[in-house]
Design an enzyme around this catalytic site. Structure first.
Site, mmCIF file in Angstrom:
data_model
loop_
_atom_site.group_PDB
_atom_site.id
_atom_site.type_symbol
_atom_site.label_atom_id
_atom_site.label_comp_id
_atom_site.label_asym_id
_atom_site.label_seq_id
_atom_site.Cartn_x
_atom_site.Cartn_y
_atom_site.Cartn_z
ATOM 1 N N ARG A 164 0.860 -1.174 0.000
ATOM 2 C CA ARG A 164 0.000 0.000 0.000
ATOM 3 C C ARG A 164 0.906 1.238 0.000
ATOM 4 O O ARG A 164 1.474 1.609 1.026
ATOM 5 C CB ARG A 164 -0.912 -0.012 1.241
ATOM 6 C CG ARG A 164 -1.593 1.305 1.493
ATOM 7 C CD ARG A 164 -2.655 1.203 2.559
ATOM 8 N NE ARG A 164 -2.199 0.726 3.843
ATOM 9 C CZ ARG A 164 -1.591 1.469 4.773
ATOM 10 N NH1 ARG A 164 -1.309 2.739 4.529
ATOM 11 N NH2 ARG A 164 -1.236 0.956 5.933
ATOM 12 N N HIS A 222 -3.802 4.198 4.455
ATOM 13 C CA HIS A 222 -4.839 3.169 4.571
ATOM 14 C C HIS A 222 -6.182 3.736 4.108
ATOM 15 O O HIS A 222 -6.904 3.100 3.340
ATOM 16 C CB HIS A 222 -4.937 2.692 6.013
ATOM 17 C CG HIS A 222 -6.021 1.691 6.247
ATOM 18 N ND1 HIS A 222 -5.946 0.387 5.811
ATOM 19 C CD2 HIS A 222 -7.222 1.803 6.865
ATOM 20 C CE1 HIS A 222 -7.044 -0.258 6.142
ATOM 21 N NE2 HIS A 222 -7.849 0.579 6.783
ATOM 22 N N TYR A 229 3.964 6.180 11.187
ATOM 23 C CA TYR A 229 4.361 4.831 11.589
ATOM 24 C C TYR A 229 5.201 4.087 10.564
ATOM 25 O O TYR A 229 5.695 2.990 10.842
ATOM 26 C CB TYR A 229 3.110 3.990 11.914
ATOM 27 C CG TYR A 229 2.103 3.883 10.786
ATOM 28 C CD1 TYR A 229 2.267 2.972 9.754
ATOM 29 C CD2 TYR A 229 0.965 4.690 10.762
ATOM 30 C CE1 TYR A 229 1.348 2.875 8.729
ATOM 31 C CE2 TYR A 229 0.026 4.591 9.744
ATOM 32 C CZ TYR A 229 0.217 3.676 8.729
ATOM 33 O OH TYR A 229 -0.695 3.579 7.713
#
Length: 391
Positions: free
Chosen positions: A279, A283, A292
């Site tokens: 990805r 998200h 993160y």
């Protein structure tokens, strides 16, 4: 290849003993777009004409342009949320293109590319994200189910549908054989629903292909926290074939999925495919991956971009030229304009109507929440009233 390998010597394939920690992966195109010969799955690509192969690139480029437009619409306040798909185009176009019209797909909420291969108007996908519909299309028209926002629930639905296909064939042997595709992500693989689905599918030999897009991140949780071994190795625990494929290689994904669907339709039962992809973006548009995820990791995966890989292959093989790629760009810009105009023409969502459809009959808690919401809405009108003036 993954933990359970189909035998090249038979049409159906056989199950090989699961080897924990095995990480072999099917790949037909490397990151530079160079084609590798592969005895089991290569023939599926050799059988395709040039137009079909070019179509893989066209569809990947289309869904990426659509994704860009949908993201822009959300940032401009026209959508409540959007779920980007950048980086996963090959996994979706390859697998979706391998399906027959009689097959049925159960998506999560990110399968925009699969929707394209099933013939949906991509503008219909945005009705859900604009909040004016609980779906947006009739799933029976294209055999493409509604998006499922409840994580992993669609895998249970998929197995139930596949078991229904079995019973239809018993009742009407002349019925066209079909299979089901159950899409889910690596995050959903940690849900009990996926385990239960595979238990039932294996027990009843249901014609379903479990297609896991392992994009390495379940929102902010890295894959290695969820599983210490490749997901494909779980197939051995259910006694079903498992194949790990390069999810950024559209040719390999198509070939592997084609084999798996044939296997399921022929009555041999379920298959698990793990498509290793990434990805690239967030998200959802409510997520900030910079909090993160290291930049170096993102850059490393961008070098494996599925569109660039396929473009290099098409050019090297003389299957496409500058005129083709320019036409794809122009067509995609037209699609983006259609998506934007169709979305703006939808009007706004009636939030109050949502309160009225939670239960079949009036409910005191819902009435209380509606009263709170209406007071909240009224507070904005009060704030806009000039001091000393009338509302």
């Amino acid at each position: 290849m993954g933990a359970s390998r189909p035998d090249a010597g038979t049409s159906a394939g056989v199950l090989r003993a699961n080897v924990v920690g095995e990480t072999d992966m099917v790949q037909l195109l490397d990151a530079h777009g160079k084609r590798h010969e592969e005895a089991t799955f290569g023939p599926y690509i050799d059988a395709l004409d040039a137009q079909t192969v070019r179509g893989f690139y066209r569809d990947m480029a289309t869904v990426r342009r659509f994704d860009t437009e949908a993201t822009a619409l959300q940032r401009q306040g026209e959508l409540a949320l959007w779920v980007p798909v950048v980086g996963q185009e090959a996994a979706q176009i390859g697998s979706g293109s391998a399906m027959r019209s009689a097959d049925y797909a159960f998506p999560t909420y990110r399968e925009h590319g699969v929707a394209l291969t099933r013939g949906l108007d991509l503008a219909d996908l945005l009705k859900l994200f604009r909040g004016i519909s609980n779906g947006g299309w009739d799933p029976r028209e294209k055999n493409f189910h509604l998006y499922t926002l409840v994580l992993a629930a669609q895998t249970l639905h998929a197995v139930g549908y596949a078991m229904g296909i079995q019973r239809d064939l018993i009742a009407e042997p002349a019925t066209e054989p079909a299979a089901v595709m159950a899409y889910f992500g690596d995050g959903a693989s940690s849900e009990g629903d996926v385990h239960e689905s595979m238990v039932f599918a294996a027990s009843y030999n249901a014609p379903v292909v479990f297609f896991c897009q392992n994009n390495n991140w379940a929102i902010s949780v890295p894959f290695e926290v969820q599983s210490k071994i490749p997901l494909v190795n779980r197939a051995g625990g259910y006694g079903i074939p498992g194949i790990r494929v390069d999810g950024n290689d559209v040719l390999a994904v198509y070939a592997v999925t084609k084999w798996a669907l044939d296997y399921a339709r022929d009555g041999h039962g379920p298959v698990l495919i793990e498509a290793s992809t990434y990805r690239v973006g967030a998200h959802t548009t409510a997520d900030d991956p910079t909090k993160y995820r290291p930049n170096a990791e993102e850059e490393a995966w961008k070098a494996k971009d599925p569109l660039e890989r396929m473009e290099r292959y098409l050019r090297a093989e003389g299957l496409a030229d500058d005129a083709f790629f320019e036409q794809v760009k122009n067509d995609d810009d037209e699609l983006a304009a259609h998506v934007r105009s169709a979305t703006l023409a939808l009007g706004g969502a009636d939030i109050r109507q949502k309160f009225a459809t939670v239960y079949a009959e009036a409910h005191p808690l819902v009435a209380e929440e509606l009263a709170w919401f209406e007071n909240y809405q009224a507070s904005f009108a009060d704030a806009e009233t000039p001091q000393g003036g009338a509302a």
